[in-house]
Design a protein around this motif. Sequence first.
Motif, short mmCIF file in Angstrom:
data_model
loop_
_atom_site.label_atom_id
_atom_site.label_comp_id
_atom_site.label_asym_id
_atom_site.label_seq_id
_atom_site.Cartn_x
_atom_site.Cartn_y
_atom_site.Cartn_z
N ILE B 77 0.87 -1.18 0.00
CA ILE B 77 0.00 0.00 0.00
C ILE B 77 0.90 1.22 0.00
CG2 ILE B 77 -1.85 1.25 1.18
CD1 ILE B 77 -2.59 -1.39 2.59
N ALA B 78 0.74 2.05 -1.01
CA ALA B 78 1.57 3.25 -1.11
C ALA B 78 0.94 4.40 -0.33
CB ALA B 78 1.73 3.64 -2.57
N ALA B 79 1.79 5.21 0.28
CA ALA B 79 1.33 6.42 0.98
C ALA B 79 0.16 6.10 1.90
CB ALA B 79 0.95 7.50 -0.03
N THR B 80 0.41 5.24 2.86
CA THR B 80 -0.63 4.73 3.74
C THR B 80 -1.36 5.86 4.45
OG1 THR B 80 0.86 2.87 4.10
CG2 THR B 80 -1.11 2.96 5.45
N GLN B 81 -2.69 5.73 4.51
CA GLN B 81 -3.55 6.75 5.09
C GLN B 81 -4.27 6.19 6.32
OE1 GLN B 81 -6.18 7.58 1.83
NE2 GLN B 81 -4.54 8.39 0.53
N PRO B 82 -4.77 7.05 7.19
CA PRO B 82 -5.51 6.56 8.37
C PRO B 82 -6.66 5.64 8.00
CG PRO B 82 -4.98 8.88 8.64
CD PRO B 82 -4.57 8.50 7.24
N GLY B 83 -7.31 5.90 6.89
CA GLY B 83 -8.42 5.06 6.45
C GLY B 83 -8.01 3.67 6.02
N ASP B 84 -6.72 3.43 5.91
CA ASP B 84 -6.22 2.09 5.57
C ASP B 84 -6.14 1.18 6.80
OD1 ASP B 84 -3.85 3.58 3.28
OD2 ASP B 84 -5.86 2.78 2.86
N SER B 85 -6.31 1.74 7.97
CA SER B 85 -6.27 0.94 9.21
C SER B 85 -7.39 -0.09 9.17
CB SER B 85 -6.43 1.84 10.43
OG SER B 85 -5.30 2.67 10.60
N ALA B 86 -7.02 -1.35 9.27
CA ALA B 86 -7.98 -2.45 9.16
C ALA B 86 -7.23 -3.75 9.32
CB ALA B 86 -8.68 -2.42 7.80
N VAL B 87 -7.96 -4.86 9.23
CA VAL B 87 -7.34 -6.18 9.14
C VAL B 87 -7.35 -6.59 7.67
CG1 VAL B 87 -7.46 -8.60 9.81
CG2 VAL B 87 -8.06 -6.81 11.46
N TYR B 88 -6.24 -7.09 7.20
CA TYR B 88 -6.09 -7.49 5.81
C TYR B 88 -5.92 -9.01 5.73
CZ TYR B 88 -5.70 -2.61 4.65
OH TYR B 88 -5.97 -1.27 4.49
N PHE B 89 -6.73 -9.63 4.87
CA PHE B 89 -6.68 -11.07 4.66
C PHE B 89 -6.34 -11.38 3.22
CE2 PHE B 89 -8.65 -12.59 8.53
CZ PHE B 89 -9.51 -11.58 8.93
N CYS B 90 -5.51 -12.41 3.02
CA CYS B 90 -5.41 -12.97 1.69
C CYS B 90 -6.36 -14.15 1.61
CB CYS B 90 -3.98 -13.39 1.37
SG CYS B 90 -3.36 -14.77 2.35
N ALA B 91 -6.85 -14.44 0.43
CA ALA B 91 -7.73 -15.58 0.23
C ALA B 91 -7.32 -16.26 -1.07
CB ALA B 91 -9.19 -15.14 0.17
N GLU B 92 -7.33 -17.60 -1.07
CA GLU B 92 -6.91 -18.36 -2.25
C GLU B 92 -8.04 -19.27 -2.72
OE1 GLU B 92 -4.14 -21.77 -1.23
OE2 GLU B 92 -4.16 -20.76 0.73
N ASN B 93 -8.04 -19.49 -4.03
CA ASN B 93 -9.00 -20.38 -4.65
C ASN B 93 -8.26 -21.34 -5.57
OD1 ASN B 93 -10.87 -20.67 -7.40
ND2 ASN B 93 -12.01 -20.96 -5.51
N SER B 94 -8.69 -22.59 -5.55
CA SER B 94 -8.04 -23.60 -6.40
C SER B 94 -8.99 -24.03 -7.51
CB SER B 94 -7.66 -24.81 -5.55
OG SER B 94 -6.87 -24.42 -4.47
N PRO B 95 -8.47 -24.51 -8.62
CA PRO B 95 -9.35 -24.95 -9.72
C PRO B 95 -10.29 -26.04 -9.27
CG PRO B 95 -7.04 -24.89 -10.43
CD PRO B 95 -7.04 -24.66 -8.96
N GLY B 96 -11.52 -25.97 -9.74
CA GLY B 96 -12.49 -27.01 -9.43
C GLY B 96 -13.16 -26.87 -8.09
N THR B 97 -12.93 -25.77 -7.39
CA THR B 97 -13.56 -25.56 -6.10
C THR B 97 -14.18 -24.17 -6.03
OG1 THR B 97 -13.22 -25.49 -3.70
CG2 THR B 97 -11.38 -24.82 -5.05
N TYR B 98 -15.25 -24.05 -5.30
CA TYR B 98 -15.92 -22.77 -5.15
C TYR B 98 -15.44 -22.00 -3.92
CZ TYR B 98 -19.21 -24.68 -8.52
OH TYR B 98 -19.77 -25.22 -9.64
N LYS B 99 -14.76 -22.69 -3.02
CA LYS B 99 -14.44 -22.06 -1.75
C LYS B 99 -13.14 -21.27 -1.82
CE LYS B 99 -11.95 -25.98 0.23
NZ LYS B 99 -12.04 -27.09 1.20
N TYR B 100 -13.08 -20.28 -0.96
CA TYR B 100 -11.87 -19.53 -0.73
C TYR B 100 -11.33 -19.90 0.65
CZ TYR B 100 -12.54 -16.66 -4.80
OH TYR B 100 -12.65 -16.25 -6.09
N ILE B 101 -10.03 -20.08 0.71
CA ILE B 101 -9.37 -20.32 1.99
C ILE B 101 -8.71 -19.00 2.39
CG2 ILE B 101 -7.58 -21.59 3.21
CD1 ILE B 101 -8.05 -23.87 1.21
N PHE B 102 -9.08 -18.54 3.57
CA PHE B 102 -8.57 -17.27 4.05
C PHE B 102 -7.34 -17.48 4.93
CE2 PHE B 102 -11.55 -13.76 3.17
CZ PHE B 102 -12.51 -14.46 2.47
#
Lengths: 114, 112
Positions: B77-102
């Motif tokens: 995140i460039a030039a971080t701002q106060p509004g960027d304060s939060a929790v950040y999650f990555c999520a992945e998806n694999s072929p043939g599946t509908y679910k995301y793993i967080f």
Amino acid sequence: EPEVTQTPSHQVTQMGQEVILRCVPISNHLYFYWYRQILGQKVEFLVSFYNNEISEKSEIFDDQFSVERPDGSNFTLKIRSTKLEDSAMYFCASSVGGGAGELFFGEGSRLTVL
Amino acid sequence: GENVGLHLPTLSVQEGDNSIINCAYSNSASDYFIWYKQESGKGPQFIIDIRSNMDKRQGQRVTVLLNKTVKHLSLQIAATQPGDSAVYFCAENSPGTYKYIFGTGTRLKVLA
């Protein structure tokens, strides 16, 4: 901007009671999901739903859980006999396509089981 | 979503500095990844996505980097701002599946 809406925002229930959480997905989306986030833990996948049937479910989604699309707009999660460990934030999400593609999440329904 | 009590890694940055948030994903077969931002009391919000045929993707003030060799994602995140304060999650998806793993999430605190 279209959004996923969820009701109620917070529900308190007694152990053993049935709970229904409601969601209105984005209108042109075809895939619907429920995720949950227990306090202090990750966001976890529960179930995906397409064409009026479950397309995938996790091991968490056991017989006490069910989903339904009772009409053209609502998507519900029913928990038949709630347990203390069901206390969590439940998120509904929807997407245009299944699999890879942006999921749009609602604001969540907090369930507290006493 | 409520993250009170969530024992997350925390990144504290000064306002205006750049932030780098890291994520190790779990499945080498995953081919699509999303970064989500979750503010207190709200649902996850999409920030940026990347497919496995890319190693970098840029958005407005955000860049995602993907290293498939070590199963690693980062969000810059460039030039971080106060509004960027939060929790950040990555999520992945694999072929043939509908679910995301967080992933477990990282709390970003922006200091004024």
